[in-house]
Design a protein around this motif. Structure first.
Motif, PDB file in Angstrom:
ATOM      1  N   THR A   3      16.665 -17.124  -2.760  1.00  8.33           N
ATOM      2  CA  THR A   3      17.282 -15.800  -2.754  1.00  8.33           C
ATOM      3  C   THR A   3      18.015 -15.445  -4.042  1.00  8.33           C
ATOM      4  O   THR A   3      18.412 -14.300  -4.208  1.00  8.33           O
ATOM      5  N   ALA A   5      18.851 -13.974  -7.477  1.00  8.87           N
ATOM      6  CA  ALA A   5      18.176 -12.905  -8.208  1.00  8.87           C
ATOM      7  C   ALA A   5      18.437 -12.938  -9.705  1.00  8.87           C
ATOM      8  O   ALA A   5      17.736 -12.280 -10.462  1.00  8.87           O
ATOM      9  N   ASP A   6      19.427 -13.690 -10.164  1.00 19.16           N
ATOM     10  CA  ASP A   6      19.861 -13.627 -11.554  1.00 19.16           C
ATOM     11  C   ASP A   6      18.765 -13.903 -12.575  1.00 19.16           C
ATOM     12  O   ASP A   6      18.704 -13.247 -13.607  1.00 19.16           O
ATOM     13  N   ASP A   7      17.899 -14.859 -12.301  1.00 19.96           N
ATOM     14  CA  ASP A   7      16.877 -15.232 -13.280  1.00 19.96           C
ATOM     15  C   ASP A   7      15.507 -14.648 -12.941  1.00 19.96           C
ATOM     16  O   ASP A   7      14.504 -15.078 -13.464  1.00 19.96           O
ATOM     17  N   ARG A   8      15.466 -13.660 -12.088  1.00 24.84           N
ATOM     18  CA  ARG A   8      14.207 -13.041 -11.648  1.00 24.84           C
ATOM     19  C   ARG A   8      13.889 -11.803 -12.488  1.00 24.84           C
ATOM     20  O   ARG A   8      14.745 -11.267 -13.186  1.00 24.84           O
ATOM     21  N   GLU A  10      13.139  -7.950 -13.725  1.00 25.71           N
ATOM     22  CA  GLU A  10      14.000  -6.770 -13.638  1.00 25.71           C
ATOM     23  C   GLU A  10      13.789  -5.985 -12.345  1.00 25.71           C
ATOM     24  O   GLU A  10      14.751  -5.549 -11.717  1.00 25.71           O
ATOM     25  N   PHE A  12      12.817  -6.970  -9.389  1.00 27.52           N
ATOM     26  CA  PHE A  12      13.412  -7.726  -8.286  1.00 27.52           C
ATOM     27  C   PHE A  12      14.934  -7.584  -8.305  1.00 27.52           C
ATOM     28  O   PHE A  12      15.551  -7.342  -7.269  1.00 27.52           O
ATOM     29  N   ARG A  13      15.518  -7.691  -9.484  1.00 25.51           N
ATOM     30  CA  ARG A  13      16.976  -7.550  -9.605  1.00 25.51           C
ATOM     31  C   ARG A  13      17.423  -6.142  -9.230  1.00 25.51           C
ATOM     32  O   ARG A  13      18.461  -5.955  -8.585  1.00 25.51           O
ATOM     33  N   ARG A  14      16.629  -5.134  -9.617  1.00 25.10           N
ATOM     34  CA  ARG A  14      16.960  -3.739  -9.288  1.00 25.10           C
ATOM     35  C   ARG A  14      16.954  -3.520  -7.776  1.00 25.10           C
ATOM     36  O   ARG A  14      17.843  -2.862  -7.221  1.00 25.10           O
ATOM     37  N   ALA A  16      17.372  -5.899  -5.476  1.00 25.38           N
ATOM     38  CA  ALA A  16      18.510  -6.660  -4.941  1.00 25.38           C
ATOM     39  C   ALA A  16      19.799  -5.858  -5.080  1.00 25.38           C
ATOM     40  O   ALA A  16      20.603  -5.791  -4.138  1.00 25.38           O
ATOM     41  N   ALA A  17      20.000  -5.229  -6.225  1.00 21.53           N
ATOM     42  CA  ALA A  17      21.212  -4.433  -6.451  1.00 21.53           C
ATOM     43  C   ALA A  17      21.245  -3.213  -5.534  1.00 21.53           C
ATOM     44  O   ALA A  17      22.295  -2.866  -4.977  1.00 21.53           O
ATOM     45  N   TRP A  30      12.500 -14.754  -2.835  1.00 25.88           N
ATOM     46  CA  TRP A  30      11.437 -15.028  -3.799  1.00 25.88           C
ATOM     47  C   TRP A  30      10.455 -15.998  -3.158  1.00 25.88           C
ATOM     48  O   TRP A  30      10.825 -17.121  -2.800  1.00 25.88           O
TER      49      TRP A  30
END
Length: 164
Positions: A3, A5-8, A10, A12-14, A16-17, A30
């Motif tokens: 789960t 997201a920091d190293d995933r 962009e 995916f991070r968007r 998550a945010a 992931w």
């Protein structure tokens, strides 16, 4: 499945945010394998293909706006039914999908689009208490209920698929 997201990527991070900002209770996960199709996603998650909330993008002919139809993975979107809801539409190519959503085909999420689309949610998704949607990348997915999908997208539930 993981789960963090920091190293995933962009996208995916968007997603998550966006989910966190709307207090969605399930962070995206992931997958160890990419799931570009509903069948691949269902197999990776151990769920029914119908529980995969696929994102299909159309281009509205009148103004070129993206139309996102979130449909059950075991159903085919009926373009004529979509047109009854939003006006005539045509299929969107990969470049249009990427430009409008910020996601590549196979990872288009129902949330966190680069440009807000017109959204319709397939009412057949309500057959399931739990569904899974793409989280901005072919390896990313998130869990939700059909009611969550309506809340997260602000979209109506609609009859947009071919008869089963």
């Amino acid at each position: 499945m993981t789960t963090a997201a920091d190293d995933r990527p962009e996208g995916f991070r968007r997603v998550a945010a966006a989910l966190a900002a709307q207090a969605h209770p399930h962070a995206p996960v992931w997958l160890d394998v990419p799931a570009r199709t509903c069948a691949e996603a269902a197999a990776a998650l151990g769920v029914d293909t119908g529980q995969i909330a696929k994102s299909v993008i159309f281009r509205r002919r009148a103004d070129g706006v993206a139309v996102l139809v979130v449909a059950s993975g075991d159903r085919r979107v009926d373009e004529a039914k979509v047109a009854q809801q939003v006006g005539p539409v045509g299929r969107a190519d990969a470049a249009f999908v990427k430009q409008q959503t910020g996601f590549s085909i196979g990872g288009v999420s129902p949330v966190a689009h680069a440009n807000p689309p017109v959204v319709l949610v397939d009412q057949d998704l309500f057959r399931f208490p739990e569904i899974w949607a793409a989280a901005g990348h072919p390896n990313g997915v998130f869990c939700l209920r059909p009611d969550d999908l309506l809340r997260l997208t602000g979209a109506p539930a609609a009859d947009v698929v071919e008869a089963a």
